[in-house]
Design a protein around this motif. Structure first.
Motif, short mmCIF file in Angstrom:
data_model
loop_
_atom_site.label_atom_id
_atom_site.label_comp_id
_atom_site.label_asym_id
_atom_site.label_seq_id
_atom_site.Cartn_x
_atom_site.Cartn_y
_atom_site.Cartn_z
N VAL A 228 0.84 -1.21 0.00
CA VAL A 228 0.00 0.00 0.00
C VAL A 228 0.87 1.25 0.00
CG1 VAL A 228 -2.04 -1.04 1.05
CG2 VAL A 228 -0.23 -0.13 2.52
N GLY A 229 0.30 2.33 -0.53
CA GLY A 229 1.03 3.59 -0.66
C GLY A 229 0.31 4.45 -1.67
N GLY A 230 0.99 4.74 -2.78
CA GLY A 230 0.41 5.56 -3.84
C GLY A 230 -0.68 4.83 -4.62
N PRO A 231 -1.26 5.54 -5.61
CA PRO A 231 -2.42 4.98 -6.33
C PRO A 231 -2.06 4.16 -7.58
CG PRO A 231 -2.06 7.25 -6.97
CD PRO A 231 -0.94 6.92 -6.04
N GLN A 232 -0.78 3.78 -7.71
CA GLN A 232 -0.38 3.11 -8.95
C GLN A 232 -1.18 1.81 -9.18
OE1 GLN A 232 1.80 4.14 -6.59
NE2 GLN A 232 3.18 5.61 -7.57
N GLU A 233 -1.21 1.41 -10.43
CA GLU A 233 -1.91 0.16 -10.83
C GLU A 233 -3.35 0.16 -10.30
OE1 GLU A 233 -0.42 -2.44 -12.96
OE2 GLU A 233 0.61 -0.54 -13.23
N GLY A 234 -4.01 1.30 -10.44
CA GLY A 234 -5.40 1.39 -10.01
C GLY A 234 -5.56 1.15 -8.52
N GLY A 235 -4.54 1.51 -7.74
CA GLY A 235 -4.60 1.35 -6.29
C GLY A 235 -4.39 -0.09 -5.85
N ARG A 236 -3.96 -0.95 -6.78
CA ARG A 236 -3.83 -2.36 -6.41
C ARG A 236 -2.38 -2.78 -6.12
NH1 ARG A 236 -7.10 -4.37 -11.50
NH2 ARG A 236 -5.82 -2.68 -12.27
N ARG A 237 -1.43 -1.89 -6.48
CA ARG A 237 -0.02 -2.21 -6.17
C ARG A 237 0.73 -0.88 -6.15
NH1 ARG A 237 5.68 -2.17 -6.85
NH2 ARG A 237 6.45 -4.25 -6.34
N ALA A 238 0.98 -0.41 -4.92
CA ALA A 238 1.60 0.91 -4.78
C ALA A 238 3.09 0.85 -5.11
CB ALA A 238 1.39 1.41 -3.37
#
Ligand code: PLP
Length: 388
Positions: A228-238
């Protein structure tokens, strides 16, 4: 010692050479195109477009939607994430069903969650490496969160009947994850309409770079990220995207789609000629695993009565790379858990080697191996004849 140019590489299930076309597509993103795909400026957007294309290319290979592809750091992370997600999404379900021949990325994850109070049922396989589907059905309980069964085995190449497994999971209403790290690029895959919640793959097994992979997440299935963290990969892999490697995996997927036919004909023919020749010319040789339902590139062979490690070392000296059917921990060679699960004696498991062919292997290389390998086995047998 042979130079790297003279190496005959028959260890493609361990890792593959980056395809030159893949490397060419990666290079700009390691040099002049260094923008962050999350940046709002044009420089970032160009990079974002490249990662978008990678989603599309991988989705085309898998027969799924681009937004069902989540890029990860590799097969291990994908496997861990699928199981993590399934457990997190169904807190009332604390049971996993898996098999005794999975990769450690699944088996060790399961061990970890057992220490946290989950239960795991590990299904046995038969001598040929196959599951008993009736046993799988019986193993699924009302509190089963996920069934995790690999599509094809990395050591023997034996293929599981995914559609039949999916039908059982669908009827029982339980999520299905498959580790397809060895399948993608070697067999046609069409996920459209399949009952499957998660599928793991890894870049370095299909001529992309190491440290990149993907998890297919069915758009209808619930998902809980592991990182978790940033919104990368649609919020599925930060985490900021590993852009060059993601771009490379996209290109590798495109190439894989166009070489699948070859994998199933030319590479299969190389592997089959290898086995037929050994079986005809070398005494006491046996192929491990079901020869019919197998990946086209994989050959796991027992040279009965001979220490496989000794063969591997001699092959290495002659420039031929293959793999032990066993893992080496702290210097001691443990028989492979896969071969042991197939009820093989320790002795047979310790005499087994895996040869995995690939796109860059040639007939001339095979001729050379078929000249070297029987000679090595015969010499080792003369030095240490098998006990009567
Ligand atoms: N699953 C299988 C079946 C594999 O063969 C491997 C790699 O050997 C993995 C998972 C792990 O993949 P990675 O090396 O990308 O973490």
């Amino acid at each position: 010692m042979k130079t790297d140019d003279e190496i005959i590489y028959l260890d493609n299930n361990s890792s593959t050479r980056i395809d030159p076309e893949v490397l060419e597509e990666m290079m700009p993103f390691l040099t002049e195109r260094y923008g962050n795909p999350s940046s709002a400026h044009r420089f970032g957007r160009q990079v974002k477009d490249a990662t978008k294309l990678a989603h599309e290319r991988l989705a085309a290979l898998l027969g799924c939607q681009p937004n069902e592809v989540v890029f990860t750091s590799g097969g291990t992370e994908s496997d861990n994430t699928a199981l993590h997600s399934a457990l997190q999404m169904t807190p009332d379900r604390r049971h996993i069903v898996t098999t005794s021949v999975e990769h450690n990325a699944v088996l060790n994850y399961c061990q970890t969650v057992v220490s946290q109070g989950c239960e795991v049922t590990t299904l046995e396989v038969d001598d040929e490496g196959h599951l008993d589907l009736a046993e799988l059905e019986r193993a699924i309980r009302p509190d089963t969160a996920v069934v995790s069964v690999m599509w094809a085995n990395n050591e023997t190449g034996v293929i599981n009947p995914l559609d039949e497994i999916a039908a059982i999971c669908r009827a029982k209403g339980v999520a299905l994850h498959t580790d397809a790290v060895q399948t993608v690029g070697k067999m046609p895959i069409d996920l459209a309409g399949k009952y499957l919640q998660f599928l793991s793959l890894s870049g370095h097994k299909l001529h992309a770079s190491k440290g990149v992979g993907a998890l297919y997440v069915n758009r209808n299935s619930k998902f809980h990220p592991m990182i978790v963290g940033g919104p990368q990969e649609g919020g599925r892999r930060a985490g900021t995207d590993n852009v060059a490697s993601i771009v490379g995996l996209g290109k590798a997927a495109e190439l894989a789609a166009s070489t699948l036919e070859e994998e199933n004909t030319r590479v299969r023919a190389l592997r089959d000629r290898f086995e037929e020749t050994l079986l005809a010319q070398v005494e006491d040789v046996a192929v491990n695993g079901d020869r019919a339902k197998r990946l086209p590139n994989t050959s796991n062979v027992a040279f009965l009565g001979v220490d496989a490690q000794a063969i591997l070392i001699k092959l290495d000296q002659e420039g031929v790379c293959c793999s032990l059917g066993s893992s080496c921990t702290t210097g001691a060679v443990e028989p492979s858990h896969v071969l042991r699960a197939m009820h093989m004696t320790n002795e047979r498991a310790r005499s087994s080697l895996r040869f995995s062919f690939g796109r860059f292997n040639t007939e001339a290389e095979l001729d050379r191996v078929l000249e070297i390998l029987p000679r090595i086995v015969s010499k080792l047998r003369q030095l240490a004849p098998a006990a009567g």
